[in-house]
Design a protein around this motif. Structure first.
Motif, PDB file in Angstrom:
ATOM      1  N   PRO A 648     -53.876  15.906  21.293  1.00 55.90           N
ATOM      2  CA  PRO A 648     -54.113  14.552  21.828  1.00 55.90           C
ATOM      3  C   PRO A 648     -55.344  13.870  21.204  1.00 55.90           C
ATOM      4  O   PRO A 648     -55.348  12.653  21.028  1.00 55.90           O
ATOM      5  CB  PRO A 648     -54.321  14.794  23.325  1.00 55.90           C
ATOM      6  N   GLN A 651     -54.184  12.646  17.884  1.00 60.56           N
ATOM      7  CA  GLN A 651     -53.289  11.515  18.145  1.00 60.56           C
ATOM      8  C   GLN A 651     -54.074  10.227  18.368  1.00 60.56           C
ATOM      9  O   GLN A 651     -53.799   9.193  17.749  1.00 60.56           O
ATOM     10  CB  GLN A 651     -52.422  11.841  19.369  1.00 60.56           C
ATOM     11  N   LEU A 652     -55.083  10.281  19.235  1.00 59.64           N
ATOM     12  CA  LEU A 652     -55.889   9.099  19.544  1.00 59.64           C
ATOM     13  C   LEU A 652     -56.711   8.653  18.338  1.00 59.64           C
ATOM     14  O   LEU A 652     -56.765   7.462  18.011  1.00 59.64           O
ATOM     15  CB  LEU A 652     -56.826   9.404  20.722  1.00 59.64           C
ATOM     16  N   ASP A 655     -54.549   6.878  15.544  1.00 58.21           N
ATOM     17  CA  ASP A 655     -53.620   5.810  15.955  1.00 58.21           C
ATOM     18  C   ASP A 655     -54.298   4.459  15.717  1.00 58.21           C
ATOM     19  O   ASP A 655     -55.223   4.073  16.430  1.00 58.21           O
ATOM     20  CB  ASP A 655     -53.265   5.983  17.433  1.00 58.21           C
ATOM     21  N   GLU A 685     -45.144  19.211  19.148  1.00 57.40           N
ATOM     22  CA  GLU A 685     -46.244  18.260  19.356  1.00 57.40           C
ATOM     23  C   GLU A 685     -46.919  17.911  18.038  1.00 57.40           C
ATOM     24  O   GLU A 685     -47.263  16.751  17.780  1.00 57.40           O
ATOM     25  CB  GLU A 685     -47.279  18.854  20.337  1.00 57.40           C
ATOM     26  N   ILE A 689     -47.017  13.978  16.110  1.00 61.48           N
ATOM     27  CA  ILE A 689     -48.202  13.200  15.706  1.00 61.48           C
ATOM     28  C   ILE A 689     -47.958  12.439  14.414  1.00 61.48           C
ATOM     29  O   ILE A 689     -48.554  11.391  14.175  1.00 61.48           O
ATOM     30  CB  ILE A 689     -49.432  14.136  15.524  1.00 61.48           C
TER      31      ILE A 689
END
Length: 976
Positions: A648, A651-652, A655, A685, A689
């Motif tokens: 995560p 991912q953040l 992005d 997962e 991504i």
């Protein structure tokens, strides 16, 4: 736009645009934007913002709209440019009068006049400067001030132009107004001094404002308005006058109250005087030679003697120190080793410096710097006690020495000590010797003096290399001082550990490291946060930058240090301090690598909480990302256990639709890459991504290189799953990228395609089929960039060798597109391949080319037989590249062959292989380049060709090959 009818409408829309109600504001802003290109719009704006009876906010917005319009539409070549007629009207209206009552609007009007002047003055606006000169002479205070303000902004703008023709115009302008500018400045300065003497502070404040503005004008004219200013008597006279004026203004400061508005303006003016000198020295060092003596005398007198007591202030001291520093360091004042090569100006400047910096002067400067300016102040000590974390946040940035007193004094000390080290080394050593032994804990001044002297020894470490036996000093004195636990001695504990950090890369025996590590462990437990942070700082230096670091010496202390650092990380609260401790932890993890694994459990559990707490602090999150990068590298395949938190975060950070990506993207990509490189397998997962990638490729930023590395990492990790999901999107992105990308970027795209073909030779060509015709055309056209051509041939070599069926389809497609025969295109391709073989420098690709072209044999095709000579030439070149002779048997073997997988054993200095390294090794075991013997392959292909053509036909074919090449071939094929 008719002025009369439009003014009311524009005024109404401007009023709406100042509204706090977005429902009213947004349509008004949109309407103003539409009017930007309407003829007459700016004339309406001029009428509005010069009408003092209207609302201030409306007038302010009108000025801003006008200023933005100048940027966009004033130049003749701009789209929707203003007409020459309207511009002439606007220019005249702007300088009709200088009576704007609101300061902020007056400043904006001055700036927009300067913007117009940058484009039009003097050719299209010859009356501007004469109008300003006349307007600053008027008696009306407001009009005089506004004209002077405009005069300054115009001068500043014109001085900033750098083209030769513009410089010439500014020189001409300066010569025509310099005398007036000098007399204007003198007049306002004298008026101010008279008013101060009579006690008329309000009038003095107004005069001082005019003095400041006229001095700003003179600064730009003096520094930028002359090629050789030393030939101009007025310039030299003005600069000489600055020293007298400075003394007068400094004396004035004694009589002006600290809270007075006059005091603030006075200090600004004093600083501006010093800026004139500094700028002139920077731009015209040779012309400044005449002022070296006076500058040094003035600065040293006020900064290093009693003359400055009661009148100097911090920023003035900083400016004086900068002046001394620039004179000391200036290359224009340093003679060449061969004196005859030096200019007379350089020799004169050096002579002046040498005469000034006598032993007594240097000794006094050194002593005052150390025992006065280096001392911790009461304010700093109070902050240490009340807010230790804030105290530890040091100033950073390359130019901090220019603006803040402590870094400025330290930089001046370093520069003077470097320049005059033979003179100053005994002075500093005598100060050190006088402080040896124990210090009275009740004597706080003695402690502060010792702190300051140790600071000086640390700053001068490189200069003192031959004069200080640091190892003995450490063992006999410094180590004992680190062990003094008294609360009042904490400045020395902090300073000594910093001092060791300064010396550790200069002179510090490796054998002493364990003793130092023990001391660091002790200091990390110090109840004083500042001391503990200082201990962590040296640990970062040792781990990160010390070439003599030995892991075996460090490992016995690793668990203790890591635990204490983690405790410190939890204890501190400020972002800057947490970032510092995270940096230290990262350095330690990076240095010991896999050996960190037993100790990271607590950190791994804490980082998710810290990440959540730092939502509003992007720089702290960057530090967390860096720590995670080193953690993943240290944990290797075990980093998979971090995925619930790690993925995560990636991912953040990557992005581009999320605002934090501006800060986090670079480190986020690095973390993504090392996560893939150390991943044992592809998880759903991790695969998901990759949805972030298409937007990243569209950015075409400096991060593109890491994006390609990430794509390659996915290909090596699990090509089938990855390509099945993302190949089509990738292919589209690559097709767009190749339309507008650098050569380096083009090669990166092609390398991805090459890796796809290497990993998946059957499906790869089909997935990236849209890209392959351009590769084929590039080969046929003889691509002019060798690195691109080499990659083209690598791609085509993979297709030809490992997927002959697809190559035939591609050949048919190219024949159809180009309207040529299949054999003609094939022949042209082989001919270009042979011709450009030298473009290929990588041995793997050279062997691949040989294998690929040999795969066309055996053949009855006349074109292939016609190119047989070239194919054999490339094959023999390949043999020369890859064949090594066994010294024992005298036979040749292919050095690129790999028969089985052996996990390489990394030495202490080498990083252990990542999971990706292992995957690449396994892939190589399936790659024809590493599994097929070129020697055997050539033999088999030639034998098959011979069987196909018969002895006579084959002999005729071999006749086309150069005899030297045939001889080399026979030597390589002995034993077959």
């Amino acid at each position: 736009m008719d002025l009369n009818s439009a003014s009311t409408v524009v005024l109404q829309v401007l009023t709406q645009a100042t509204s706090q109600d977005t429902a009213v504001l947004k349509p008004a802003e949109e309407q103003l934007k539409q009017w930007e290109t309407q003829p007459g719009f700016y004339s309406v704006l001029l009428n509005i913002f010069t009408n003092h009876s209207l609302d201030v906010n409306v007038r302010w917005l009108a000025v801003l709209c006008f200023k933005n319009g100048i940027d966009r539409y004033w130049r003749r070549v701009a789209p929707h440019a203003l007409s020459e007629e309207e511009k002439a009207t606007l220019r005249a209206g702007l300088i009709t009068n200088f009576n704007e009552p609101v300061n902020q609007i007056a400043t904006q009007i001055s700036v927009l006049i300067a913007k117009v002047a940058r484009v039009d003055c003097p050719k299209q606006w010859p009356e501007l400067i004469p109008t300003l000169v006349e307007s600053v002479k008027v008696q009306d205070d407001l009009q005089q001030h506004r004209a002077l303000l405009t005069f300054y902004h115009v001068t500043k703008t014109l001085a900033s132009k750098r083209l030769a023709a513009d410089r010439k115009l500014f020189y001409d302008l300066t010569s025509s107004i310099y005398s007036f500018a000098c007399s204007l400045w003198n007049h306002h300065t004298d008026t101010f001094l008279q008013q101060i003497c009579t006690g008329d502070e309000a009038a003095a404040a107004n005069s001082l404002e005019r003095t400041l503005l006229s001095l700003k004008v003179l600064r730009k004219l003096t520094v930028h308005g002359f090629v050789e200013p030393h030939w101009n008597a007025e310039v030299m006279g003005f600069l000489h006058a600055i020293f007298e004026r400075l003394k007068q203004f400094l004396e004035c400061s004694r009589s002006i109250r600290a809270e007075s508005i006059c005091r603030d303006r006075l200090e600004k003016t004093i600083i501006l005087f010093t800026k004139v000198l500094l700028d002139f020295l920077d731009q015209h060092p040779s012309s400044f030679t005449a002022f070296i003596q006076r500058s040094l005398e003035f600065s040293v007198s006020y900064v290093f003697t009693e003359a400055g007591e009661g009148v100097v202030f911090e920023q003035f001291i900083v400016q004086c120190m900068n002046l001394i520093k620039m004179i000391v360091k200036n290359y224009a004042y340093k003679p060449s080793k061969n004196i005859e090569d030096s200019s007379p100006e350089t020799l004169e400047a050096h002579k002046i410096k040498t005469a000034f910096f006598t032993y007594p002067t240097l000794m006094e400067i050194c002593r005052r710097l150390v025992t006065h300016y280096f001392l911790l102040t009461k304010e700093e000590l109070t902050m240490w006690e009340e807010d230790p974390e804030s105290f530890t946040v040091e100033e950073t940035g390359g130019d901090s020495w220019k603006y803040s007193l402590r870094p400025c004094t330290e930089v001046l000390f370093i520069d003077i000590f470097h320049e005059y080290n033979q003179t100053l080394t005994p002075v500093l050593l005598e100060m050190v010797h006088s402080l040896q032994g124990s210090t009275n804990m009740e004597n706080s001044n003695a402690i502060l003096i010792k702190d300051a002297v140790y600071n000086a020894v640390g700053l001068a470490a490189y200069e003192l290399f031959d004069s200080v036996d640091f190892d003995q000093w450490f063992k006999n004195q410094l180590l004992a001082e680190l062990q003094v636990s008294h609360d009042r001695y904490k400045p020395i504990r902090r300073r000594v550990i910093w001092l060791i950090g300064q010396w550790i890369s200069v002179k510090f025996k490796s054998d002493l490291r364990p003793v130092l590590y023990e001391a660091i462990c002790s200091l990390l437990q110090d109840r004083d946060l500042v001391v503990a942070k200082g201990a962590s700082g040296i640990l970062a230096w040792i781990s990160n930058d010390d070439f003599e670091f030995r892991t075996d010496q460090f490992l016995p202390y690793l668990e203790s240090m890591f635990t204490l650092l983690f405790q410190l990380l939890q204890e501190v609260t400020q972002c800057d301090t947490k970032m510092h401790v995270l940096h230290v932890l990262s350095c330690v993890i990076e240095r010991v690598n896999m050996q960190i694994r037993p100790y990271v459990g607590c950190l791994v559990q804490y980082l998710p909480l810290l990440w959540k707490q730092s939502e509003e602090h992007n720089m702290l999150r960057c530090a967390i990302l860096t720590t995670l990068i080193h953690l993943v590298q240290g944990l290797g395949a075990d980093s998979k256990n971090l995925y619930p938190f790690l993925l995560p975060v990636i991912q953040l950070s990557t992005d581009v639709s999320q605002p934090p990506h501006v800060y986090l993207l670079e480190d986020g990509l690095e973390l993504w890459l090392v996560t893939l490189e150390n991943s044992p397998c592809l998880t759903p997962e991790l695969l998901r991504i990759f949805q972030n990638m298409s937007a990243l490729l569209e950015l075409s930023s400096e991060n593109l290189k890491n994006c390609f590395k990430i794509i390659n990492a996915y290909i090596f990790l699990s090509s089938s799953e990855f390509l099945q999901m993302y190949a089509a999107d990738l292919c589209r992105s690559f097709c767009e990228l190749l339309k507008d990308i650098t050569i380096e970027g083009q090669v990166q795209v092609l390398k991805v395609v090459e890796n796809v073909l290497k990993v998946n030779p059957v499906l790869g060509p089909q997935m990236f089929q849209p890209l392959l015709p351009s590769v084929f055309r590039g080969i046929l056209d003889g691509e002019r960039y060798p690195v691109v051509m080499s990659t083209y041939l690598g791609i085509m070599g993979r297709v030809l060798l490992q997927n002959a069926r697809f190559f035939s389809l591609l050949l048919s497609q190219m024949a159809c597109e180009l309207g040529q025969e299949l054999d003609q295109i094939l022949g042209n391709m082989i001919e270009m391949w042979v011709d450009r073989m030298d473009n290929i420098t990588q041995p793997e690709r050279r062997k691949l080319s040989a294998l690929a072209l040999l795969s066309l044999l055996p053949s009855l095709n006349s074109v292939i037989q016609d190119k047989f000579c070239g194919i054999i030439n490339i094959s023999v070149e390949g043999l020369n590249d890859v064949m090594t002779e066994d010294s024992e048997t005298g036979t040749y073997k292919d050095c690129m062959l790999m028969s089985h997988f052996e996990e390489p054993k990394a030495t202490e200095d080498e990083e252990p292989p990542t999971e990706q390294d292992k995957r690449k090794k396994m892939l190589a075991l399936k790659d024809p380049v590493h599994t097929v013997s070129l020697q055997q392959f050539i033999y088999e292909k030639l034998k098959a060709q011979q069987e196909l053509l018969g002895e006579q036909g084959f002999h005729a074919l071999m006749e086309t090959v150069d005899t030297e090449i045939v001889a080399q071939l026979q030597e390589f094929l002995q034993g077959f």
